[in-house]
Design an enzyme around this catalytic site. Structure first.
Site, mmCIF file in Angstrom:
data_model
loop_
_atom_site.group_PDB
_atom_site.id
_atom_site.type_symbol
_atom_site.label_atom_id
_atom_site.label_comp_id
_atom_site.label_asym_id
_atom_site.label_seq_id
_atom_site.Cartn_x
_atom_site.Cartn_y
_atom_site.Cartn_z
ATOM 1 N N GLU A 119 19.950 75.763 88.129
ATOM 2 C CA GLU A 119 20.309 74.826 89.209
ATOM 3 C C GLU A 119 21.565 75.230 89.974
ATOM 4 O O GLU A 119 22.496 74.439 90.123
ATOM 5 C CB GLU A 119 20.437 73.404 88.639
ATOM 6 C CG GLU A 119 19.150 72.941 87.961
ATOM 7 C CD GLU A 119 19.224 71.525 87.399
ATOM 8 O OE1 GLU A 119 20.302 70.915 87.419
ATOM 9 O OE2 GLU A 119 18.178 71.036 86.930
ATOM 10 N N ASN A 166 16.273 79.252 87.028
ATOM 11 C CA ASN A 166 15.540 77.995 86.866
ATOM 12 C C ASN A 166 16.125 76.906 87.767
ATOM 13 O O ASN A 166 17.346 76.723 87.805
ATOM 14 C CB ASN A 166 15.647 77.555 85.392
ATOM 15 C CG ASN A 166 14.779 76.375 85.037
ATOM 16 O OD1 ASN A 166 13.554 76.413 85.247
ATOM 17 N ND2 ASN A 166 15.380 75.318 84.486
ATOM 18 N N HIS A 202 9.885 68.394 88.103
ATOM 19 C CA HIS A 202 10.073 66.974 87.771
ATOM 20 C C HIS A 202 9.561 66.181 88.967
ATOM 21 O O HIS A 202 10.295 65.950 89.930
ATOM 22 C CB HIS A 202 11.548 66.669 87.514
ATOM 23 C CG HIS A 202 12.098 67.331 86.307
ATOM 24 N ND1 HIS A 202 11.654 67.008 85.038
ATOM 25 C CD2 HIS A 202 13.022 68.300 86.153
ATOM 26 C CE1 HIS A 202 12.317 67.751 84.155
ATOM 27 N NE2 HIS A 202 13.133 68.545 84.795
ATOM 28 N N GLU A 232 9.496 72.477 83.476
ATOM 29 C CA GLU A 232 9.952 71.162 82.991
ATOM 30 C C GLU A 232 9.062 70.050 83.536
ATOM 31 O O GLU A 232 9.530 68.998 83.962
ATOM 32 C CB GLU A 232 11.421 70.918 83.397
ATOM 33 C CG GLU A 232 12.353 72.022 82.919
ATOM 34 C CD GLU A 232 13.838 71.763 83.217
ATOM 35 O OE1 GLU A 232 14.189 70.619 83.564
ATOM 36 O OE2 GLU A 232 14.622 72.710 83.091
ATOM 37 N N ASP A 234 7.036 66.996 84.467
ATOM 38 C CA ASP A 234 6.697 65.597 84.180
ATOM 39 C C ASP A 234 6.429 64.923 85.522
ATOM 40 O O ASP A 234 6.870 65.402 86.571
ATOM 41 C CB ASP A 234 7.748 64.845 83.335
ATOM 42 C CG ASP A 234 9.190 64.991 83.797
ATOM 43 O OD1 ASP A 234 9.411 65.275 84.990
ATOM 44 O OD2 ASP A 234 10.102 64.794 82.974
HETATM 45 C C1 XIL Z 1 18.171 67.066 80.538
HETATM 46 C C2 XIL Z 1 17.746 66.541 79.185
HETATM 47 O O1 XIL Z 1 16.395 66.197 79.204
HETATM 48 C C3 XIL Z 1 18.582 65.336 78.817
HETATM 49 O O2 XIL Z 1 18.307 64.952 77.475
HETATM 50 C C4 XIL Z 1 20.050 65.646 78.974
HETATM 51 O O3 XIL Z 1 20.800 64.489 78.749
HETATM 52 C C5 XIL Z 1 20.354 66.214 80.345
HETATM 53 O O4 XIL Z 1 19.538 67.330 80.588
HETATM 54 N N1 XIL Z 1 17.057 70.063 84.492
HETATM 55 C C6 XIL Z 1 17.233 70.864 83.386
HETATM 56 C C7 XIL Z 1 17.298 70.267 82.043
HETATM 57 O O5 XIL Z 1 17.246 72.100 83.517
HETATM 58 O O6 XIL Z 1 18.175 70.955 81.195
HETATM 59 C C8 XIL Z 1 17.660 68.799 82.096
HETATM 60 O O7 XIL Z 1 17.505 68.254 80.787
HETATM 61 C C9 XIL Z 1 16.800 68.071 83.096
HETATM 62 C C10 XIL Z 1 16.989 68.624 84.473
#
Ligand code: XIL
Length: 324
Positions: A119, A166, A202, A232, A234
């Site tokens: 990020e 990522n 996401h 990731e 969802d």
């Molecule tokens: C999130 C986790 O799911 C949480 O449990 C934590 O509190 C914060 O991080 N992008 C990412 C992940 O690359 O590492 C993040 O994960 C969600 C967003």
């Protein structure tokens, strides 16, 4: 495909959750959602702690591991965020390099891949570098430094581990995706190793990019000579779910998986937890949830039930046309 944050919210002690996690037919790879992050692996300067990460690796034995992540703006130890002596470009770069090198060497080829930088780009304006401790102190060179350190460690130790960038909101063509594409080109021009780009994915039901949009974006990356992974996934929706939003969610999961299936160098799909009980969504996006493939109607430590998007994923994986 699995998301996993070993030991933080009780899922590691939930036998029904673990049984599904262990289901190699559903989940051939795993990502620790938190326990390899900076604050856990280097809680004090130069003091490394791998206890949780090693527990995770033991629990995930037999799966390919996407190690996550080396350099990010969140989940940092206080020695980084509140230093006793202000960081300079040189001192923070040295700390960054030590962290990256030490972790890549420690875990070696037990990691299928590492998310080296997470990020780095902003949404506002899209594609600009995001302000954070690394950028504010080192400038954009921090990204190059992190990949250089990882690349050097891979080469020096003759490792096979793949190095990824990522991010989110790079799942469709636009300025943020273009910035990530420019980064890939820049690293390659510098002869620094980059093997892939992680598309976090996401998504929100009804706001998920179409299959065509995701596929075109994936192809833009793979044309540069890198793999892509949906890292990731969802698809959250406003609570409570309705018949319409649940149906939309199935379509959105299907489209994402189908896009990946259509792109030869889309080499993996990881969901950011598979069980609503342990999802990060309700805590991060109040009023939203129901974003995962399974739920536990009777709460933690009770049997998991497959939700409709599970079948949507399966249809996409097996090439079946979307039923809806
Ligand atoms: C999130 C986790 O799911 C949480 O449990 C934590 O509190 C914060 O991080 N992008 C990412 C992940 O690359 O590492 C993040 O994960 C969600 C967003």
């Amino acid at each position: 495909m699995v998301w996993y944050r070993f030991g933080r919210t009780g899922e590691a002690q939930d036998p029904y959750y673990i049984a599904e996690f262990d289901n190699i037919h559903d989940f051939g790879e795993a990502t620790p959602a938190n326990i390899m992050k900076y604050e856990f692996t280097e809680p004090e300067a130069g003091v490394f702690n791998y206890t949780g990460a090693e527990e995770f690796l033991t629990a995930a034995a037999g799966k390919a591991i996407r190690c996550h992540n080396l350099i990010w703006s969140s989940e940092l130890p206080t020695f980084i965020t509140n230093p006793t002596v202000n960081w300079t470009n040189a001192t923070l770069t040295a700390a960054l390099r030590r962290h990256v090198t030490t972790l890549v060497e420690h875990f070696g080829d037990r990691c299928y891949s590492w998310d080296v930088v997470n990020e780095a780009f902003s949404d506002n304006p899209a594609g600009a570098y995001a302000p954070n401790i690394w950028y504010d102190t080192i400038g954009p060179a921090y990204v190059v430094e992190a990949f250089q350190a990882a690349s050097d460690a891979v080469r020096a130790n003759n490792l096979a581990v793949k190095l990824y960038y990522n991010d989110y909101n790079i799942e469709f063509l636009g300025n943020k995706s273009y910035a990530a594409q420019a980064l890939v080109k820049d690293l390659k021009n510098r002869n620094i190793q980059i093997d892939g780009v992680g598309l976090e994915s996401h998504f929100i039901a009804g706001e998920t990019p179409s299959k065509a949009a995701q596929q075109a974006n994936m192809e833009a990356f793979t044309a540069l000579g890198v793999d892509v992974v949906v890292t990731e996934l969802d698809v959250r929706l406003n609570l409570p779910p309705t018949v319409a939003t649940e149906a939309q969610q199935v379509v959105d999961y299907y489209n994402t998986v189908a896009a990946c299936v259509a792109v030869p160098r889309c080499v993996g799909i990881v969901v950011w937890d598979f069980d609503d009980t342990y999802s990060w969504i309700p805590g991060t996006f109040p009023g939203q949830g129901y974003g995962d493939l399974f739920l536990q109607p009777n709460g933690p430590n009770t049997p998991l039930v497959r939700k409709a998007p599970y079948d949507g994923c399966l249809e996409a994986l097996t090439g079946a046309p979307e039923a809806l």
